[in-house]
Write a protein that holds these residues in place. Structure first.
Motif, PDB file in Angstrom:
ATOM      1  N   GLU A 208       0.839  -1.204   0.000  1.00 41.79           N
ATOM      2  CA  GLU A 208       0.000   0.000   0.000  1.00 41.79           C
ATOM      3  C   GLU A 208       0.872   1.251   0.000  1.00 41.79           C
ATOM      4  O   GLU A 208       0.595   2.214  -0.721  1.00 41.79           O
ATOM      5  N   VAL A 209       1.938   1.235   0.811  1.00 39.97           N
ATOM      6  CA  VAL A 209       2.860   2.378   0.857  1.00 39.97           C
ATOM      7  C   VAL A 209       3.548   2.541  -0.499  1.00 39.97           C
ATOM      8  O   VAL A 209       3.653   3.647  -1.029  1.00 39.97           O
ATOM      9  N   SER A 210       4.001   1.418  -1.054  1.00 41.99           N
ATOM     10  CA  SER A 210       4.661   1.459  -2.357  1.00 41.99           C
ATOM     11  C   SER A 210       3.701   1.976  -3.424  1.00 41.99           C
ATOM     12  O   SER A 210       4.074   2.801  -4.273  1.00 41.99           O
ATOM     13  N   ASP A 211       2.461   1.504  -3.373  1.00 34.96           N
ATOM     14  CA  ASP A 211       1.453   1.949  -4.328  1.00 34.96           C
ATOM     15  C   ASP A 211       1.195   3.449  -4.179  1.00 34.96           C
ATOM     16  O   ASP A 211       1.085   4.175  -5.169  1.00 34.96           O
ATOM     17  N   ALA A 212       1.123   3.927  -2.948  1.00 35.18           N
ATOM     18  CA  ALA A 212       0.915   5.363  -2.705  1.00 35.18           C
ATOM     19  C   ALA A 212       2.092   6.174  -3.252  1.00 35.18           C
ATOM     20  O   ALA A 212       1.900   7.237  -3.856  1.00 35.18           O
ATOM     21  N   ASN A 213       3.319   5.659  -3.043  1.00 39.22           N
ATOM     22  CA  ASN A 213       4.501   6.346  -3.576  1.00 39.22           C
ATOM     23  C   ASN A 213       4.459   6.409  -5.100  1.00 39.22           C
ATOM     24  O   ASN A 213       4.766   7.443  -5.702  1.00 39.22           O
ATOM     25  N   HIS A 214       4.063   5.290  -5.721  1.00 38.33           N
ATOM     26  CA  HIS A 214       3.966   5.263  -7.177  1.00 38.33           C
ATOM     27  C   HIS A 214       2.884   6.221  -7.665  1.00 38.33           C
ATOM     28  O   HIS A 214       3.069   6.905  -8.677  1.00 38.33           O
ATOM     29  N   GLU A 215       1.772   6.269  -6.958  1.00 42.66           N
ATOM     30  CA  GLU A 215       0.696   7.185  -7.350  1.00 42.66           C
ATOM     31  C   GLU A 215       1.156   8.641  -7.238  1.00 42.66           C
ATOM     32  O   GLU A 215       0.845   9.465  -8.090  1.00 42.66           O
ATOM     33  N   THR A 216       1.916   8.940  -6.183  1.00 39.78           N
ATOM     34  CA  THR A 216       2.437  10.299  -6.005  1.00 39.78           C
ATOM     35  C   THR A 216       3.394  10.646  -7.136  1.00 39.78           C
ATOM     36  O   THR A 216       3.318  11.734  -7.718  1.00 39.78           O
ATOM     37  N   ARG A 217       4.295   9.714  -7.461  1.00 41.28           N
ATOM     38  CA  ARG A 217       5.243   9.950  -8.543  1.00 41.28           C
ATOM     39  C   ARG A 217       4.519  10.071  -9.883  1.00 41.28           C
ATOM     40  O   ARG A 217       4.862  10.914 -10.709  1.00 41.28           O
TER      41      ARG A 217
END
Length: 118
Positions: free
Chosen positions: A43-52
């Motif tokens: 979920e954290v990784s997905d959030a980081n990818h969404e932010t990027r």
């Protein structure tokens, strides 16, 4: 009719089925904790990818806006060049007309001078 022995046998069968289910299908606390940790990490990784991705989309949109503005400026300049060419063609036509008029006047003056000199 349900006898006490049949009820006891059914209870035992149900308990056996539930125990087998818990053994084979219910993860242990450690397994659940590992799965939850992995899920949180995803979920954290997905959030980081969404932010990027959002940042990348904003950059692309800004670039598209800049390119659109540049294209509009070029189109405007090309329009100006086209108008200038039209104006130049008009000026050339007027100049030809003026030169022709000058040549006619010059020829007439030359003829008059020739007549006077005779």
């Amino acid at each position: 009719m349900l006898t006490p022995q049949l009820i006891a046998l059914l209870s035992l069968s149900l308990a056996t089925c539930m125990a087998a289910y818990n053994i084979f299908f219910v993860p242990s606390r450690a397994d659940r904790a590992a799965v939850e940790a992995r899920l949180h990490k995803l979920e954290v990784s997905d959030a980081n990818h969404e932010t990027r991705l959002a940042g990348f989309q904003q950059s692309v949109e800004k670039l598209a806006d800049t390119l659109h503005q540049r294209c509009q400026a070029i189109e405007h300049q090309l329009g100006e060049v086209g108008r200038m060419r039209e104006d130049m063609a008009g000026v050339k036509a007027e100049l030809r007309h003026v030169v022709e008029g000058y040549n006619n006047i010059s020829n007439k003056l030359d003829r008059l001078l020739e007549r006077q000199s005779k």
